[in-house]
Scaffold this active site. Sequence first.
Site, PDB file in Angstrom:
ATOM      1  N   GLY A 159      -3.111 111.201 -34.999  1.00  0.00           N
ATOM      2  CA  GLY A 159      -1.920 111.939 -34.570  1.00  0.00           C
ATOM      3  C   GLY A 159      -1.594 113.125 -35.464  1.00  0.00           C
ATOM      4  O   GLY A 159      -2.048 113.225 -36.606  1.00  0.00           O
TER       5      GLY A 159
ATOM      6  N   ARG B  64       6.623 115.286 -36.944  1.00  0.00           N
ATOM      7  CA  ARG B  64       7.942 115.073 -37.545  1.00  0.00           C
ATOM      8  C   ARG B  64       7.934 115.231 -39.067  1.00  0.00           C
ATOM      9  O   ARG B  64       8.973 115.344 -39.689  1.00  0.00           O
ATOM     10  CB  ARG B  64       8.451 113.663 -37.170  1.00  0.00           C
TER      11      ARG B  64
HETATM   12  C1  UD1 Z   1       4.538 104.299 -31.663  1.00  0.00           C
HETATM   13  C2  UD1 Z   1       4.835 103.463 -30.428  1.00  0.00           C
HETATM   14  C3  UD1 Z   1       6.221 102.873 -30.560  1.00  0.00           C
HETATM   15  C4  UD1 Z   1       6.332 102.057 -31.824  1.00  0.00           C
HETATM   16  C5  UD1 Z   1       5.933 102.875 -33.055  1.00  0.00           C
HETATM   17  C6  UD1 Z   1       5.828 101.974 -34.259  1.00  0.00           C
HETATM   18  C7  UD1 Z   1       3.592 104.605 -28.651  1.00  0.00           C
HETATM   19  C8  UD1 Z   1       3.686 105.432 -27.439  1.00  0.00           C
HETATM   20  N1  UD1 Z   1       4.733 104.297 -29.246  1.00  0.00           N
HETATM   21  O1  UD1 Z   1       5.477 105.362 -31.661  1.00  0.00           O
HETATM   22  O2  UD1 Z   1       6.494 102.034 -29.428  1.00  0.00           O
HETATM   23  O3  UD1 Z   1       7.653 101.556 -31.975  1.00  0.00           O
HETATM   24  O4  UD1 Z   1       4.642 103.504 -32.852  1.00  0.00           O
HETATM   25  O5  UD1 Z   1       5.592 102.676 -35.433  1.00  0.00           O
HETATM   26  O6  UD1 Z   1       2.515 104.220 -29.024  1.00  0.00           O
HETATM   27  N2  UD1 Z   1      -2.142 108.451 -32.864  1.00  0.00           N
HETATM   28  C9  UD1 Z   1      -3.445 108.713 -32.551  1.00  0.00           C
HETATM   29  N3  UD1 Z   1      -3.712 109.529 -31.491  1.00  0.00           N
HETATM   30  C10 UD1 Z   1      -2.723 110.085 -30.741  1.00  0.00           C
HETATM   31  C11 UD1 Z   1      -1.380 109.792 -31.077  1.00  0.00           C
HETATM   32  C12 UD1 Z   1      -1.128 108.962 -32.150  1.00  0.00           C
HETATM   33  O7  UD1 Z   1      -4.378 108.232 -33.197  1.00  0.00           O
HETATM   34  O8  UD1 Z   1      -3.040 110.825 -29.798  1.00  0.00           O
HETATM   35  C13 UD1 Z   1      -1.866 107.581 -34.036  1.00  0.00           C
HETATM   36  C14 UD1 Z   1      -0.985 108.276 -35.071  1.00  0.00           C
HETATM   37  O9  UD1 Z   1      -1.776 108.956 -36.036  1.00  0.00           O
HETATM   38  C15 UD1 Z   1      -0.221 107.095 -35.688  1.00  0.00           C
HETATM   39  C16 UD1 Z   1      -0.165 106.072 -34.559  1.00  0.00           C
HETATM   40  O10 UD1 Z   1      -1.148 106.460 -33.617  1.00  0.00           O
HETATM   41  O11 UD1 Z   1      -0.912 106.560 -36.798  1.00  0.00           O
HETATM   42  C17 UD1 Z   1       1.207 106.031 -33.883  1.00  0.00           C
HETATM   43  O12 UD1 Z   1       1.512 107.308 -33.363  1.00  0.00           O
HETATM   44  P1  UD1 Z   1       2.967 107.947 -33.486  1.00  0.00           P
HETATM   45  O13 UD1 Z   1       2.951 109.280 -32.821  1.00  0.00           O
HETATM   46  O14 UD1 Z   1       3.451 107.894 -34.871  1.00  0.00           O
HETATM   47  O15 UD1 Z   1       3.806 106.948 -32.573  1.00  0.00           O
HETATM   48  P2  UD1 Z   1       5.352 106.651 -32.629  1.00  0.00           P
HETATM   49  O16 UD1 Z   1       6.088 107.735 -31.966  1.00  0.00           O
HETATM   50  O17 UD1 Z   1       5.751 106.269 -33.997  1.00  0.00           O
HETATM   51 CA    CA Z   2       4.742 106.394 -35.939  1.00  0.00          CA
END
Ligand code: UD1
Ligand code: CA
Length: 463
Positions: free
Chosen positions: A4, A8
Amino acid sequence: MAAGKGTRLKSRRPKVLHEIGGQALLLHVIAAAKAIAPATQIYCIIGHQAEIVRAAAASTGVHFVLQPEQRGTGHAMQQLREHLIASGQPAPENLLVLSGDVPLIQPSTLQALCNFHLAERAAMTILTAVPPNPTGYGRVLRVSDTSSEVQAIVEQKALTDDQLSAPEINSGIYCFRTSALFAQLDSLSTNNAHGELYLTDVAALLAAHRERVVAICSSGPTEEVLGANTIEEMMHLDAAMRLATARRLMAQGVTIFRPETSVIDAQVEIGPDTILQPFVQLLGNTRIGSNCRIGSYNVLENTQLGDNVLIRPNCVIADATIGDDAKLGPFSHLRPGSQIGPEAHIGNFVETKNAKIGRGAKANHLAYLGDATLGSNVNIGAGTITCNYDGEKKYPTAIGDGAFIGSNSTLVAPVSVGETAYVGAASCITEDVPAGALALGRNRQVTKPGWVSARKQAAKRCD
Ligand code: UD1
Ligand code: CA
């Protein structure tokens, strides 16, 4: 999942490489995963600044899967599925999914999650928590309050007014029956606030297909399952982690005054009866023996201390070893390669670099000892400098056992001073001094008796 953008954070550094407890978020997560599965069975999904993240985690031995565009956590799982198909490896029967930004997760909690998943024969098992403030997290909606079965995960922005107070959060850590997960991935849609493919939507999809989706609430401290999306959240987790480290050390007999002020990296080890005064930083691979006393405002990095060492306040020490019963500080600067022998004393404003200091040797004030080897019981006077650098190369200085270097001496390397030899104060030593000799490298003093009044009389005559 470590691909990701971390929007933020407002940082150029990839989110999962921000550090808490002295280590990148991602490395904490991989360490937890490696505690329950071999690295060869771990897949790290990278995308945003992929090569930097890959380099930082390469030594862990895990596989990397590229998610070139970051279109959400569901999309990350699609990339994993494609990677496994392309590699020709059979997909594992079950899959544990971890978020790269949930760094305090403990292996015991992961094991409990996996055990529950298998015992429930579930298609998806969600690790949850009930933190004091659930705002920002996806919420897990169970079929009923008493049921372990889940209807759906609803992201913060999609919560209806009456769901806003739902207390149980999705930790972003799950177990899946791999075939059940992979079968739903193509049904995900981007019809949501971020226009992304949400892995969380798989819960409702599986439930609609009468697959078993369950949740298990973490029994550990809530910090363990909290995510780090902002610097403030990271620092909260950093403080929680360091306090846990301080508690571990205190339980092993270490006295830590005002533990909330100390900054101790997770892997630091300290022997019993050692005392840490407030505001101490112990970083990296630092190991401290027993019965030591570390004064306030000391910063020690990758440093090994024996037993009974006293470090007075305000020293900066990196990549050094310090023997039993040595005394350091205040205000000493020990740079990499400093090896301080047992019972040696290094005092205020003494800098050492790549220097071996023998047993009982003393450099108590104002000195620079670089590329130097000092025998036992050497005495270094205040203001002594080893001139180890000629602008191009570094050269060694050797000082034998029991030698005495007078104050304000400069030792121009390469040079040696033999055992028990003396160097007179303010000498500039450019030639080797044999054992037992006295070397004087300064001009003989000139004294002119009555010079002051003679000058005054001469001045009067000129008037
Ligand atoms: C996510 C969850 C949310 C949960 C929270 C807990 C989803 C849609 N939501 O939200 O329900 O409460 O985590 O911390 O999953 N990532 C990828 N590829 C992407 C997007 C993200 O590898 O395309 C990875 C990010 O690097 C991160 C993790 O997935 O390590 C979570 O992504 P993030 O965007 O932080 O999700 P949250 O909005 O926190
Ligand atoms: Ca997160």
